[in-house]
Design a protein around this motif. Structure first.
Motif, PDB file in Angstrom:
ATOM      1  N   THR A   1      36.187   8.195  54.294  1.00  0.00           N
ATOM      2  CA  THR A   1      34.791   8.855  53.910  1.00  0.00           C
ATOM      3  C   THR A   1      34.973  10.182  54.164  1.00  0.00           C
ATOM      4  OG1 THR A   1      33.703   6.829  54.789  1.00  0.00           O
ATOM      5  CG2 THR A   1      32.677   8.928  54.872  1.00  0.00           C
ATOM      6  N   LEU A   2      34.493  11.105  53.124  1.00  0.00           N
ATOM      7  CA  LEU A   2      34.541  12.591  53.058  1.00  0.00           C
ATOM      8  C   LEU A   2      32.870  13.306  53.318  1.00  0.00           C
ATOM      9  CD1 LEU A   2      36.205  15.334  53.003  1.00  0.00           C
ATOM     10  CD2 LEU A   2      36.081  15.227  50.464  1.00  0.00           C
ATOM     11  N   TYR A   3      32.733  13.857  54.447  1.00  0.00           N
ATOM     12  CA  TYR A   3      31.544  14.628  54.293  1.00  0.00           C
ATOM     13  C   TYR A   3      31.613  16.098  53.824  1.00  0.00           C
ATOM     14  CZ  TYR A   3      30.298  11.048  57.682  1.00  0.00           C
ATOM     15  OH  TYR A   3      30.255   9.724  58.244  1.00  0.00           O
ATOM     16  N   VAL A   4      30.824  16.461  52.857  1.00  0.00           N
ATOM     17  CA  VAL A   4      30.902  17.718  52.108  1.00  0.00           C
ATOM     18  C   VAL A   4      29.789  18.527  51.895  1.00  0.00           C
ATOM     19  CG1 VAL A   4      31.069  16.429  49.841  1.00  0.00           C
ATOM     20  CG2 VAL A   4      32.098  18.459  50.193  1.00  0.00           C
ATOM     21  N   ASP A   5      29.687  19.685  51.884  1.00  0.00           N
ATOM     22  CA  ASP A   5      28.651  20.623  51.693  1.00  0.00           C
ATOM     23  C   ASP A   5      29.143  21.799  50.791  1.00  0.00           C
ATOM     24  OD1 ASP A   5      26.049  21.344  51.651  1.00  0.00           O
ATOM     25  OD2 ASP A   5      26.576  23.038  52.974  1.00  0.00           O
ATOM     26  N   ILE A   6      28.656  22.386  49.921  1.00  0.00           N
ATOM     27  CA  ILE A   6      29.144  23.409  49.243  1.00  0.00           C
ATOM     28  C   ILE A   6      28.082  24.674  49.184  1.00  0.00           C
ATOM     29  CG2 ILE A   6      30.315  22.351  47.573  1.00  0.00           C
ATOM     30  CD1 ILE A   6      28.354  23.353  45.278  1.00  0.00           C
ATOM     31  N   GLU A   7      28.759  25.970  49.472  1.00  0.00           N
ATOM     32  CA  GLU A   7      27.863  27.076  49.224  1.00  0.00           C
ATOM     33  C   GLU A   7      28.071  27.791  48.066  1.00  0.00           C
ATOM     34  OE1 GLU A   7      25.322  27.272  51.398  1.00  0.00           O
ATOM     35  OE2 GLU A   7      26.214  25.756  52.716  1.00  0.00           O
ATOM     36  N   SER A   8      27.126  28.024  47.399  1.00  0.00           N
ATOM     37  CA  SER A   8      27.506  28.742  45.991  1.00  0.00           C
ATOM     38  C   SER A   8      26.891  29.989  45.872  1.00  0.00           C
ATOM     39  CB  SER A   8      26.952  27.777  44.812  1.00  0.00           C
ATOM     40  OG  SER A   8      25.622  27.632  44.908  1.00  0.00           O
ATOM     41  N   ALA A   9      27.253  30.807  44.871  1.00  0.00           N
ATOM     42  CA  ALA A   9      26.841  32.309  44.850  1.00  0.00           C
ATOM     43  C   ALA A   9      25.830  32.063  43.739  1.00  0.00           C
ATOM     44  CB  ALA A   9      27.808  33.165  44.223  1.00  0.00           C
ATOM     45  N   PRO A  10      24.847  32.815  43.563  1.00  0.00           N
ATOM     46  CA  PRO A  10      23.765  32.788  42.306  1.00  0.00           C
ATOM     47  C   PRO A  10      24.272  33.398  41.284  1.00  0.00           C
ATOM     48  CG  PRO A  10      23.029  34.420  44.131  1.00  0.00           C
ATOM     49  CD  PRO A  10      24.330  33.643  44.547  1.00  0.00           C
TER      50      PRO A  10
ATOM     51  N   PRO B   1      27.325  31.515  38.070  1.00  0.00           N
ATOM     52  CA  PRO B   1      27.206  31.113  39.400  1.00  0.00           C
ATOM     53  C   PRO B   1      28.768  30.543  39.841  1.00  0.00           C
ATOM     54  CG  PRO B   1      25.810  29.842  38.407  1.00  0.00           C
ATOM     55  CD  PRO B   1      26.424  30.832  37.366  1.00  0.00           C
ATOM     56  N   TYR B   2      29.171  30.432  41.116  1.00  0.00           N
ATOM     57  CA  TYR B   2      30.431  29.916  41.657  1.00  0.00           C
ATOM     58  C   TYR B   2      30.502  29.522  42.846  1.00  0.00           C
ATOM     59  CZ  TYR B   2      30.789  34.828  43.349  1.00  0.00           C
ATOM     60  OH  TYR B   2      30.421  35.947  44.065  1.00  0.00           O
ATOM     61  N   ILE B   3      31.409  28.609  43.269  1.00  0.00           N
ATOM     62  CA  ILE B   3      31.377  28.250  44.711  1.00  0.00           C
ATOM     63  C   ILE B   3      32.182  29.262  45.549  1.00  0.00           C
ATOM     64  CG2 ILE B   3      32.659  26.586  46.351  1.00  0.00           C
ATOM     65  CD1 ILE B   3      32.848  24.787  43.845  1.00  0.00           C
TER      66      ILE B   3
ATOM     67  N   TRP C   1      36.663  24.487  56.551  1.00  0.00           N
ATOM     68  CA  TRP C   1      36.049  25.425  55.433  1.00  0.00           C
ATOM     69  C   TRP C   1      37.028  25.889  54.545  1.00  0.00           C
ATOM     70  CZ3 TRP C   1      31.438  27.145  53.628  1.00  0.00           C
ATOM     71  CH2 TRP C   1      31.418  28.245  52.829  1.00  0.00           C
ATOM     72  N   ILE C   2      36.730  25.587  53.319  1.00  0.00           N
ATOM     73  CA  ILE C   2      37.772  26.150  52.221  1.00  0.00           C
ATOM     74  C   ILE C   2      37.088  27.391  51.495  1.00  0.00           C
ATOM     75  CG2 ILE C   2      38.971  25.690  50.112  1.00  0.00           C
ATOM     76  CD1 ILE C   2      39.235  22.944  51.180  1.00  0.00           C
ATOM     77  N   GLY C   3      37.221  28.572  51.567  1.00  0.00           N
ATOM     78  CA  GLY C   3      36.227  29.691  51.152  1.00  0.00           C
ATOM     79  C   GLY C   3      37.145  30.543  50.268  1.00  0.00           C
ATOM     80  N   TRP C   4      36.486  31.034  49.400  1.00  0.00           N
ATOM     81  CA  TRP C   4      37.027  32.305  48.518  1.00  0.00           C
ATOM     82  C   TRP C   4      36.269  33.636  48.804  1.00  0.00           C
ATOM     83  CZ3 TRP C   4      34.597  33.939  43.430  1.00  0.00           C
ATOM     84  CH2 TRP C   4      35.650  34.784  42.907  1.00  0.00           C
ATOM     85  N   ASN C   5      37.018  34.444  48.811  1.00  0.00           N
ATOM     86  CA  ASN C   5      36.536  35.993  48.966  1.00  0.00           C
ATOM     87  C   ASN C   5      36.470  36.426  47.423  1.00  0.00           C
ATOM     88  OD1 ASN C   5      36.208  38.742  48.769  1.00  0.00           O
ATOM     89  ND2 ASN C   5      37.305  38.890  50.736  1.00  0.00           N
ATOM     90  N   PRO C   6      35.329  36.692  46.971  1.00  0.00           N
ATOM     91  CA  PRO C   6      35.156  37.010  45.399  1.00  0.00           C
ATOM     92  C   PRO C   6      35.799  38.341  45.070  1.00  0.00           C
ATOM     93  CG  PRO C   6      33.074  36.662  46.383  1.00  0.00           C
ATOM     94  CD  PRO C   6      33.911  36.455  47.447  1.00  0.00           C
TER      95      PRO C   6
ATOM     96  N   MET D   1      29.081  37.788  48.219  1.00  0.00           N
ATOM     97  CA  MET D   1      29.307  38.082  46.616  1.00  0.00           C
ATOM     98  C   MET D   1      30.302  39.516  46.487  1.00  0.00           C
ATOM     99  SD  MET D   1      26.166  36.746  44.790  1.00  0.00           S
ATOM    100  CE  MET D   1      26.558  37.289  43.272  1.00  0.00           C
ATOM    101  N   ARG D   2      29.842  40.561  47.756  1.00  0.00           N
ATOM    102  CA  ARG D   2      30.566  41.853  47.650  1.00  0.00           C
ATOM    103  C   ARG D   2      31.710  41.678  48.371  1.00  0.00           C
ATOM    104  NH1 ARG D   2      24.784  43.041  49.185  1.00  0.00           N
ATOM    105  NH2 ARG D   2      23.952  43.761  47.266  1.00  0.00           N
ATOM    106  N   GLY D   3      32.226  40.589  49.033  1.00  0.00           N
ATOM    107  CA  GLY D   3      33.399  40.404  49.855  1.00  0.00           C
ATOM    108  C   GLY D   3      33.262  41.052  51.307  1.00  0.00           C
ATOM    109  N   ASN D   4      32.061  41.063  51.862  1.00  0.00           N
ATOM    110  CA  ASN D   4      31.988  41.463  53.058  1.00  0.00           C
ATOM    111  C   ASN D   4      32.533  40.429  54.267  1.00  0.00           C
ATOM    112  OD1 ASN D   4      30.378  41.254  55.624  1.00  0.00           O
ATOM    113  ND2 ASN D   4      29.758  43.335  54.939  1.00  0.00           N
ATOM    114  N   GLN D   5      33.452  40.698  54.950  1.00  0.00           N
ATOM    115  CA  GLN D   5      34.283  39.762  55.940  1.00  0.00           C
ATOM    116  C   GLN D   5      33.423  39.113  56.852  1.00  0.00           C
ATOM    117  OE1 GLN D   5      37.404  38.643  55.199  1.00  0.00           O
ATOM    118  NE2 GLN D   5      37.236  39.880  53.581  1.00  0.00           N
ATOM    119  N   LYS D   6      32.448  39.983  57.405  1.00  0.00           N
ATOM    120  CA  LYS D   6      31.432  39.383  58.345  1.00  0.00           C
ATOM    121  C   LYS D   6      30.605  38.140  57.886  1.00  0.00           C
ATOM    122  CE  LYS D   6      28.008  40.200  61.696  1.00  0.00           C
ATOM    123  NZ  LYS D   6      27.381  38.865  61.659  1.00  0.00           N
TER     124      LYS D   6
END
Length: 186
Positions: free
Chosen positions: A3-12, A34-36, A51-56, A153-158
């Motif tokens: 069982t995998l619990y999952v949630d995404i955050e997407s850019a508009p 839009p993208y993840i 978290w698996i994230g991406w810096n735009p 979306m601007r790549g701000n690290q914080k």
């Protein structure tokens, strides 16, 4: 069963409009699709979400690498547990995998806690924040609104770190919610 619990955050999407009042936005007005931004996940054997994230600002290759990790997670899952994931998260992920040339992941079953709450209750709100407060006495991580997404979306690290914390908390809320809602499910 895994069982995998999952949630995404997407850019508009970023679009061009001539007016803020009743804007007409056609497909040629799309400046950026839009993208993840990231995916938080937690296997049923884990104590905390990851978290698996991406810096735009890091480039398309890094986006594909993130999608590859997400594809692998879905491929391993027998059951996906999410909140409003049937209409949003899963379709968004699959759409990005399709656009970027991935094969479909192995089949999995979906448990959408939003749909289950809707089916079995008449809570005044079905939002994760409300449901978590009512059923768990817990809540989502507060944030500053759309500014957080724009800063990501601007790549701000914080902002990216804040988004990871926000996404992981959403996923961690799913585990106890599932335990409470599960006896009500068919």
């Amino acid at each position: 069963m895994k069982t995998l619990y999952v949630d995404i955050e997407s850019a508009p999407a970023v679009v061009a409009a001539f007016s803020l009042w009743k804007p007409v936005i056609g497909i040629d007005n799309i400046l950026e699709h839009p993208y993840i931004l990231g995916v938080s996940y937690r296997w049923d054997t884990m104590k905390k979400a990851k978290w698996i994230g991406w810096n735009p600002t890091s480039g398309e290759d890094n986006y594909r690498a993130m999608l590859q990790e997400v594809h692998q997670l879905l491929d391993e899952a027998d059951v996906l547990v999410h909140f409003n994931g049937v209409s949003f998260d899963t379709k968004f992920i699959k759409g990005e995998l399709l656009v970027h040339g991935f094969a479909p992941p192995s089949p999995f079953r979906q448990v959408d806690l939003y749909l289950e709450i809707k089916k079995h209750s008449r809570l005044i709100s079905k939002k994760l924040q409300y449901v978590s407060r009512r059923l768990l006495g817990d809540q989502k991580v507060p944030h500053q609104g759309i500014t957080l997404w724009l800063d990501c979306m601007r790549g701000n690290q914080k902002a990216l770190a804040d988004m990871a914390r926000y996404g992981k908390k959403d996923t961690d809320l799913l585990v106890p919610l599932y335990e409470i809602i599960r006896p009500w499910m068919n």
